[in-house]
Scaffold this motif. Structure first.
Motif, PDB file in Angstrom:
ATOM      1  N   PRO A  86     -35.121  18.605 -10.703  1.00  0.00           N
ATOM      2  CA  PRO A  86     -34.932  17.152 -10.827  1.00  0.00           C
ATOM      3  C   PRO A  86     -36.203  16.448 -11.318  1.00  0.00           C
ATOM      4  CG  PRO A  86     -33.995  17.936  -8.764  1.00  0.00           C
ATOM      5  CD  PRO A  86     -34.737  19.100  -9.366  1.00  0.00           C
ATOM      6  N   ARG A  87     -35.991  15.360 -12.051  1.00  0.00           N
ATOM      7  CA  ARG A  87     -37.113  14.634 -12.658  1.00  0.00           C
ATOM      8  C   ARG A  87     -38.084  14.077 -11.629  1.00  0.00           C
ATOM      9  NH1 ARG A  87     -35.767  12.718 -17.944  1.00  0.00           N
ATOM     10  NH2 ARG A  87     -37.275  11.071 -17.629  1.00  0.00           N
ATOM     11  N   ASP A  88     -37.544  13.591 -10.490  1.00  0.00           N
ATOM     12  CA  ASP A  88     -38.460  13.019  -9.485  1.00  0.00           C
ATOM     13  C   ASP A  88     -39.360  14.097  -8.889  1.00  0.00           C
ATOM     14  OD1 ASP A  88     -36.225  14.092  -8.150  1.00  0.00           O
ATOM     15  OD2 ASP A  88     -35.920  12.353  -6.858  1.00  0.00           O
ATOM     16  N   ILE A  89     -38.851  15.323  -8.810  1.00  0.00           N
ATOM     17  CA  ILE A  89     -39.677  16.429  -8.298  1.00  0.00           C
ATOM     18  C   ILE A  89     -40.764  16.792  -9.312  1.00  0.00           C
ATOM     19  CG2 ILE A  89     -39.629  18.884  -7.678  1.00  0.00           C
ATOM     20  CD1 ILE A  89     -36.973  18.412  -6.282  1.00  0.00           C
ATOM     21  N   LEU A  90     -40.389  16.822 -10.597  1.00  0.00           N
ATOM     22  CA  LEU A  90     -41.388  17.105 -11.640  1.00  0.00           C
ATOM     23  C   LEU A  90     -42.473  16.029 -11.668  1.00  0.00           C
ATOM     24  CD1 LEU A  90     -39.062  18.314 -14.543  1.00  0.00           C
ATOM     25  CD2 LEU A  90     -40.598  19.721 -13.132  1.00  0.00           C
ATOM     26  N   ALA A  91     -42.078  14.783 -11.396  1.00  0.00           N
ATOM     27  CA  ALA A  91     -43.054  13.684 -11.405  1.00  0.00           C
ATOM     28  C   ALA A  91     -44.080  13.852 -10.278  1.00  0.00           C
ATOM     29  CB  ALA A  91     -42.333  12.342 -11.285  1.00  0.00           C
ATOM     30  N   ILE A  92     -43.640  14.342  -9.128  1.00  0.00           N
ATOM     31  CA  ILE A  92     -44.575  14.580  -8.015  1.00  0.00           C
ATOM     32  C   ILE A  92     -45.572  15.680  -8.408  1.00  0.00           C
ATOM     33  CG2 ILE A  92     -44.753  15.404  -5.627  1.00  0.00           C
ATOM     34  CD1 ILE A  92     -41.857  14.196  -5.259  1.00  0.00           C
TER      35      ILE A  92
END
Ligand code: MD6
Ligand code: FE
Length: 212
Positions: A86-92
């Motif tokens: 997921p994108r939010d995980i990649l952002a972290i």
């Protein structure tokens, strides 16, 4: 708590707020809907793990009696490729590991059974140890134990609460660590976001192959 913490261990308490954590759990529920949780088994003995697992990304970690620990591109039961991270995980990952190559494995561990635990281990199935592993804790609090690079080294225990983030770099990347217990009923996050059984989710992000 007498021993020095191994170098490269970083704990960011409460890094994820409730909104961010809720969004992550709902994202994990979507992953689980297409890549169901499975029970891994120990190599040779065939003893089942007490946690269930699934993955996102190009490389999914799995273990069974016949073939042992490994990374594979497809889900062991459905045969389909793992869902995307997921994108939010990649952002972290990008926020905490600027300049590092992107993670190839997003391993999801689900501690639903109040007795679930994870014995002391080193994450050693990756080719590249220069990139840290990032770990996100969601739901019930857990008792995490970390020692040194030898099994006999002294260990230290820390509680990981929902929203806490841990990074294992340098010596800690090769250090023994595990989960001694979870504290059931310490969070409502999972039950409110698609995991009616409650419990704890741990997400680890890893770089698997060398180069990149
Ligand atoms: C867990 N964590 O928190 C188990 N591995 O449920 C791990 O095994 C782990 O927290 C590598 C790096 C960070 C971790
Ligand atoms: Fe680990």
């Amino acid at each position: 708590m007498s021993s020095e913490m191994v170098n490269g261990f970083k704990l960011l308490p409460g890094f994820l707020d409730r909104k961010a954590a809720s969004d992550l759990v709902r994202g994990v529920a979507e992953i689980v809907a297409s890549a169901p949780l499975v029970t891994p088994h120990m190599p040779r003995t065939g003893k089942p793990f007490s946690v269930r697992m699934t993955n996102a990304g190009s490389h999914g970690w799995f273990s069974d009696k016949a073939a042992g620990y490994r990374y594979q591109s497809c889900h062991p039961q459905t045969g389909r490729p793992w869902p995307q991270i997921p994108r939010d995980i990649l952002a972290i990952w990008r926020a905490l590991h600027p300049g590092a190559p992107p993670p190839q494995c997003c391993l999801i561990n689900y501690y639903e059974d109040p007795k679930a635990r994870m014995s002391l281990h080193v994450d050693a199935d990756e080719e590249d140890f220069s990139v840290p592993i990032l770990s996100l804790s969601l739901g019930d609090t857990a008792l995490f134990r970390i020692g040194g690079t030898a099994r006999k080294d002294p260990t230290r225990s820390v509680r990981l609460a929902s929203g806490d983030v841990v990074s294992l770099a340098q010596d800690a990347r090769r250090a023994f660590h595990g989960i001694d217990r979870i504290y059931p009923g310490t969070s409502t996050l999972l039950a409110e976001n698609g995991f009616p059984g409650g419990g704890r989710l741990n997400i680890t992000l890893r770089r698997v192959t060398a180069g990149g």
